[in-house]
Each structure stands twice: as structure tokens, then as C-alpha cells.
Scaffold this motif. Structure first.
Motif, PDB file in Angstrom:
ATOM      1  N   GLU A 184       0.818  -1.215   0.000  1.00  0.00           N
ATOM      2  CA  GLU A 184       0.000   0.000   0.000  1.00  0.00           C
ATOM      3  C   GLU A 184       0.850   1.262   0.000  1.00  0.00           C
ATOM      4  O   GLU A 184       0.309   2.377  -0.005  1.00  0.00           O
ATOM      5  CB  GLU A 184      -0.907   0.006   1.245  1.00  0.00           C
ATOM      6  N   ALA A 185       2.169   1.107   0.016  1.00  0.00           N
ATOM      7  CA  ALA A 185       3.049   2.277   0.085  1.00  0.00           C
ATOM      8  C   ALA A 185       2.951   3.095  -1.189  1.00  0.00           C
ATOM      9  O   ALA A 185       2.808   2.556  -2.290  1.00  0.00           O
ATOM     10  CB  ALA A 185       4.483   1.837   0.327  1.00  0.00           C
ATOM     11  N   ARG A 186       3.002   4.403  -1.054  1.00  0.00           N
ATOM     12  CA  ARG A 186       2.946   5.317  -2.181  1.00  0.00           C
ATOM     13  C   ARG A 186       4.197   6.185  -2.188  1.00  0.00           C
ATOM     14  O   ARG A 186       4.750   6.515  -1.132  1.00  0.00           O
ATOM     15  CB  ARG A 186       1.700   6.204  -2.088  1.00  0.00           C
ATOM     16  N   GLU A 187       4.647   6.529  -3.381  1.00  0.00           N
ATOM     17  CA  GLU A 187       5.828   7.388  -3.493  1.00  0.00           C
ATOM     18  C   GLU A 187       5.500   8.781  -2.982  1.00  0.00           C
ATOM     19  O   GLU A 187       4.483   9.372  -3.360  1.00  0.00           O
ATOM     20  CB  GLU A 187       6.294   7.444  -4.948  1.00  0.00           C
ATOM     21  N   MET A 188       6.367   9.293  -2.117  1.00  0.00           N
ATOM     22  CA  MET A 188       6.155  10.593  -1.506  1.00  0.00           C
ATOM     23  C   MET A 188       7.061  11.628  -2.162  1.00  0.00           C
ATOM     24  O   MET A 188       8.160  11.304  -2.635  1.00  0.00           O
ATOM     25  CB  MET A 188       6.456  10.523  -0.010  1.00  0.00           C
ATOM     26  N   PRO A 189       6.616  12.887  -2.215  1.00  0.00           N
ATOM     27  CA  PRO A 189       7.482  13.933  -2.783  1.00  0.00           C
ATOM     28  C   PRO A 189       8.685  14.171  -1.883  1.00  0.00           C
ATOM     29  O   PRO A 189       8.670  13.835  -0.701  1.00  0.00           O
ATOM     30  CB  PRO A 189       6.562  15.153  -2.820  1.00  0.00           C
ATOM     31  N   PRO A 190       9.767  14.732  -2.431  1.00  0.00           N
ATOM     32  CA  PRO A 190      10.953  15.026  -1.614  1.00  0.00           C
ATOM     33  C   PRO A 190      10.601  15.927  -0.444  1.00  0.00           C
ATOM     34  O   PRO A 190       9.686  16.755  -0.524  1.00  0.00           O
ATOM     35  CB  PRO A 190      11.907  15.715  -2.594  1.00  0.00           C
ATOM     36  N   LEU A 191      11.335  15.762   0.656  1.00  0.00           N
ATOM     37  CA  LEU A 191      11.099  16.559   1.849  1.00  0.00           C
ATOM     38  C   LEU A 191      11.408  18.026   1.563  1.00  0.00           C
ATOM     39  O   LEU A 191      12.474  18.366   1.047  1.00  0.00           O
ATOM     40  CB  LEU A 191      11.982  16.055   3.003  1.00  0.00           C
ATOM     41  N   ASP A 192      10.448  18.897   1.878  1.00  0.00           N
ATOM     42  CA  ASP A 192      10.617  20.333   1.644  1.00  0.00           C
ATOM     43  C   ASP A 192      11.247  20.955   2.883  1.00  0.00           C
ATOM     44  O   ASP A 192      10.588  21.096   3.927  1.00  0.00           O
ATOM     45  CB  ASP A 192       9.255  20.966   1.341  1.00  0.00           C
TER      46      ASP A 192
END
Length: 345
Positions: free
Chosen positions: A38-46
Motif C-alpha cells: 500500500e506504500a505510495r511514493e512521496m514527494p521530496p522533503l521540503d
């Protein structure tokens, strides 16, 4: 009183509802083995302005993979390296080259570090400075029975040549009003040797119960100083040692690996040798895949081993056969290099 009644109620209910509360899909200890699906790709840490991403590092970094010789024949699966280094079955060995003496210990630096600290504590030697990242411990000045002059010691733990091994170096210095900096060599080699042997004996006796220092484990690599490489010229051994020690270590390795040194030219960094075989049945069976089962394909072939500096602290070791004589395949040369690599220390 209400609290006691309430607690009692919780205890009475616990046996009935524990399985549903602790386990199951909504329990505290539910099975999370399939969560990765169920893991989804997350955007880079801002990061906020002024913050640097260089400070973000992996807690458990993945070590780099050592390069291995790439065999020319891609249709053949490369054989695993033989466990030739297992012959050095002693846990601790004292090594000497010229005036330089050190202990070779068959455990990782992260395991040797706490043993060294335990030795100093057991010997009532106070610590003046300790740097786990550099692998250095310096003692305060102390007076020994052998010599009444105040003296101090510096202990240095570093990675060994072979993966998972360590080296322990000791430096001794007398107290002086003129000079407080550590010398390049010990003032008294006898005291240095006695202290080194004392630590080595302690480590040998207590290795089975030794803890691991995570700080030293992360700071002092356990990857070793010898590796295999490959380029357009063929396979080679990369050895992170200065020439003097590399030259001596290679000579010892050749003897342990079943080679006969016919001649040597130290100024050119060259050994002339022949492979005479190995009496060990396990080593012989490992080489059977290279050719005839009854005779090693390299046996008796005149060979050359060159030890050349890449820089003052790193040597490149290559093997070749003498021109005009019997030739060996690149695959066979690479297999011989694996043997030599396994016995370098």
C-alpha cells in the motif's frame, strides 16, 4: 477506591479481549507484513530556508559492493571465492615489519573497541583522550614497574586488510618538559611491545563476551583494505597499504597460496613465480573447474606478479605469464588472483 475498582475491571476484561485488542487487523500487534503493497511514493522533503540537506544521512547506510573480476566468458557462472583466508585461524596475531609492530585481530573494529576500553579499565589505566570516530585512545601518564619514568600510551584501532578484521597499534611516549607532541615512533620499543602483547592477550581471552561499539562500528569501516578490480588490462588486486608493507604481505601470501617464488626485483616491484599446487584437498577441488581434474592448469607455468603504486598508500597488483612461454586464460589468471587476495594480511 474508584481507581482500584476500575483497574480490577480492566484486569477481568483483559483475558477476554486481549486477543482482539493486541492482534487482528486493528490490533496493536497486527500483521504488517503486507503494508509495503500500500506504500505510495512521496514527494521530496521540503526543507525550510537555511536548512542543509547535507546533514540528513542514513542511519544504516548500505555498504558499497566490492568489484569482482568480470570473466571474459559470459556463458559461465563465476565460481565463489574459496575460503583461503580461513587458514589464519588464530584470533590475535602479532605482526612485525621493521620497527613497526601491531596486532592483527580477527574481529571487526566495532567489536575490538569496547575490548580495548575494558582492558584499560581492568588495568587501572586512566584515559586522557578518546575519539571513537578516529579509533584513538590516549592514556594519562603512569608509572610502570619496569620503568619509573612517567610514560603514556596511545592506542589506535583501524580496519584490517581482510574484511571483518582489525589492527591494533600502540605508541609509547615518556614525559618531557620540552615536547608534548606524540612522536612518530615509540621512545621505548620494549614498553610498546609489552603493552601491545598485554592488550592482545586480554582480547584473545575475552573475545566471546565482547560487546559491539556502534560508534566505532559506523566510523571505522570493517570492509578491509584489499579488493578485486577489473579494467581493460584484466583483473587486479587493489591493496590499500604502503609499498614496504604491501611487498612483504604479498610475499607471505604467495607462500600460503601455493606459489614458489623463483626470483624477485623489489625496485621494480616484481615477483617471478610458479604455481606448485596446494596439498589442501578443499583448495584443489575448488580449482578443478578450471581444467583437468588431475592437474592444475597453471601448475609449472612461469608467472609474473607486479606490485605497482597507484598512490603512496595504495598498490595495484597484477598477474601475467612470461612472454614466449605457456599462456593462461584471463579466467585462470583471475582465479589465481583470488587465491593471493585471500591470504594477504
Amino acid at each position: 477506591m474508584k481507581c482500584l475498582k476500575f483497574c480490577g475491571l480492566i484486569l477481568l476484561l483483559a483475558p477476554v479481549t486481549a486477543c482482539g485488542y493486541l492482534f487482528g487487523d486493528n490490533g496493536v500487534f497486527r500483521d504488517s507484513a503486507g503494508d509495503y503493497r500500500e506504500a505510495r511514493e512521496m514527494p521530496p522533503l521540503d526543507l525550510p530556508s537555511g536548512a542543509s540537506a547535507d546533514e540528513l544521512v542514513d542511519i544504516y547506510p548500505i555498504p558499497p559492493i566490492e568489484s569482482e573480476p568480470q570473466f571474459v566468458d559470459s556463458d559461465k557462472v563465476p565460481r565463489p571465492a574459496p575460503l583461503v583466508a580461513a587458514r589464519a585461524d588464530q584470533l590475535v596475531r602479532i605482526q612485525k615489519l621493521g620497527e613497526d609492530t601491531w596486532a592483527l585481530v580477527a574481529i571487526a573494529p566495532g567489536q575490538l573497541w569496547p575490548q580495548l576500553r575494558s582492558f584499560l579499565s581492568a588495568a587501572n589505566i586512566d584515559i586522557a583522550r578518546m575519539d571513537a570516530r578516529a579509533g584513538i585512545i590516549e592514556s594519562t601518564y603512569l608509572t610502570l614497574e619496569e620503568d619509573p619514568r612517567p610514560t603514556r600510551f596511545r592506542f589506535r584501532v583501524e580496519r584490517g586488510v581482510q574484511r571483518g578484521n582489525s589492527e591494533l597499534h600502540v605508541l609509547q611516549m615518556y614525559q618531557s618538559s620540552e615536547n608534548t607532541a606524540w612522536p612518530a615512533e615509540s621512545d621505548d620499543f620494549f614498553l610498546e611491545s609489552e603493552m601491545l602483547r598485554g592488550v592482545a592477550q586480554y582480547v584473545a581471552n575475552s573475545a566471546d563476551t565482547a560487546p559491539v561499539s556502534m560508534m566505532a562500528e559506523q566510523s571505522i569501516s570493517a570492509g578491509g583494505k584489499v579488493s578485486l578490480g577489473d579494467d581493460d588490462q584484466g583483473g587486479f588486486i587493489l591493496l590499500e597499504l604502503p609499498f614496504d608493507r604491501a611487498w612483504a604481505s604479498v610475499a607471505r601470501s604467495l607462500e600460503l597460496s601455493g606459489f614458489e617464488i623463483a626470483d624477485r626485483n623489489r625496485s621494480d616491484g616484481r615477483y617471478y613465480l610458479r604455481y606448485v599446487g596446494d596439498d589442501d584437498e578443499e583448495g584443489s577441488s575448488w580449482f578443478a573447474w578450471l581444467g583437468d581434474d588431475d592437474e592444475h592448469p597453471a601448475e609449472g607455468v612461469p608467472l609474473i606478479l607486479d606490485v605497482k603504486p597507484r598512490d603512496p598508500e595504495t598498490m595495484v597488483i597484477r598477474m601475467s605469464f612470461e612472454e614466449g612461454g605457456e599462456s593462461l586464460s584471463r579466467e585462470q589468471i583471475d582465479a589465481l588472483l583470488v587465491l593471493v587476495k585471500g591470504n594477504i594480511n
